[in-house]
Design a protein around this motif. Structure first.
Motif, mmCIF file in Angstrom:
data_model
loop_
_atom_site.group_PDB
_atom_site.id
_atom_site.type_symbol
_atom_site.label_atom_id
_atom_site.label_comp_id
_atom_site.label_asym_id
_atom_site.label_seq_id
_atom_site.Cartn_x
_atom_site.Cartn_y
_atom_site.Cartn_z
ATOM 1 N N VAL A 1 16.647 17.908 -1.715
ATOM 2 C CA VAL A 1 18.093 17.892 -1.468
ATOM 3 C C VAL A 1 18.820 18.572 -2.620
ATOM 4 O O VAL A 1 19.722 19.391 -2.412
ATOM 5 C CB VAL A 1 18.599 16.450 -1.253
ATOM 6 N N GLU A 2 18.420 18.281 -3.851
ATOM 7 C CA GLU A 2 19.070 18.903 -5.011
ATOM 8 C C GLU A 2 18.874 20.416 -4.995
ATOM 9 O O GLU A 2 19.793 21.171 -5.283
ATOM 10 C CB GLU A 2 18.511 18.317 -6.312
ATOM 11 N N ALA B 1 10.367 9.532 -1.792
ATOM 12 C CA ALA B 1 11.787 9.467 -2.151
ATOM 13 C C ALA B 1 12.115 10.497 -3.225
ATOM 14 O O ALA B 1 13.145 11.175 -3.161
ATOM 15 C CB ALA B 1 12.155 8.063 -2.620
ATOM 16 N N GLN B 2 11.222 10.663 -4.217
ATOM 17 C CA GLN B 2 11.449 11.658 -5.274
ATOM 18 C C GLN B 2 11.412 13.065 -4.703
ATOM 19 O O GLN B 2 12.237 13.914 -5.061
ATOM 20 C CB GLN B 2 10.410 11.502 -6.388
ATOM 21 N N GLU C 1 0.820 -1.208 0.000
ATOM 22 C CA GLU C 1 0.000 0.000 0.000
ATOM 23 C C GLU C 1 0.856 1.261 0.000
ATOM 24 O O GLU C 1 0.488 2.269 -0.583
ATOM 25 C CB GLU C 1 -0.914 0.012 1.223
ATOM 26 N N ARG C 2 2.000 1.221 0.657
ATOM 27 C CA ARG C 2 2.850 2.406 0.776
ATOM 28 C C ARG C 2 3.860 2.543 -0.349
ATOM 29 O O ARG C 2 4.581 3.523 -0.400
ATOM 30 C CB ARG C 2 3.604 2.381 2.106
ATOM 31 N N PHE C 3 3.918 1.599 -1.267
ATOM 32 C CA PHE C 3 4.968 1.630 -2.286
ATOM 33 C C PHE C 3 4.911 2.898 -3.117
ATOM 34 O O PHE C 3 5.906 3.571 -3.304
ATOM 35 C CB PHE C 3 4.890 0.398 -3.191
ATOM 36 N N ASP C 4 3.731 3.246 -3.623
ATOM 37 C CA ASP C 4 3.620 4.463 -4.432
ATOM 38 C C ASP C 4 3.938 5.691 -3.592
ATOM 39 O O ASP C 4 4.616 6.603 -4.045
ATOM 40 C CB ASP C 4 2.228 4.581 -5.033
ATOM 41 N N ASP C 5 3.435 5.728 -2.396
ATOM 42 C CA ASP C 5 3.707 6.870 -1.527
ATOM 43 C C ASP C 5 5.199 6.965 -1.207
ATOM 44 O O ASP C 5 5.757 8.050 -1.161
ATOM 45 C CB ASP C 5 2.907 6.760 -0.243
#
Length: 131
Positions: free
Chosen positions: A53-54, A46-47, A37-41
């Protein structure tokens, strides 16, 4: 450790064993579904973190490029100066002592040695040191 048998008896006697077994049986299944369930989130998070950070590192990266460029300029000037000194010495020290370019001396905070008139502050004889 006298309390350990009491705790174990309380867990097993009060239905605690059943709760532990249910927990162990469903724990793996719950964690797998939660991850799915959290994979897309998580990938979106992460993106976002990478982008943030960039964004924050970009000015520092530009400053680092400037520092590296200036460092290379300084190293090149010192190498050229050292080569000039070596040639000047090998050829009998004819002519004035080679100096670093005034721009480099100014950037190093040493431009006043060339720009101002030279004053000899060293005593001419050891007897006049503290007079």
């Amino acid at each position: 450790m006298e309390w350990l048998p009491i705790v174990i008896t309380g867990l097993l006697g009060g239905g605690g064993l059943g709760a532990v077994l249910v927990f162990l049986a469903t724990r793996r299944r719950d964690s797998d579904s939660a991850i799915a369930e959290r994979f897309d989130d998580a990938s979106q998070l992460a993106q976002y973190i990478r982008d943030e950070v960039e964004r924050q590192v970009a000015p520092i990266r530009e400053e680092l490029k400037g520092v590296r460029r200036e460092s290379h300029e300084m190293h090149d000037a010192v190498r050229a100066h050292f080569t000039q000194l070596w040639i000047w010495d090998r050829e009998g020290r004819n002519g004035p002592l080679p100096l670093l370019p005034l721009e480099i001396l100014n950037r190093l905070g040493l431009g006043h040695f060339v720009a101002s008139a030279f004053e000899d502050t060293e005593p001419t004889s050891p007897n006049k040191e503290h007079s």
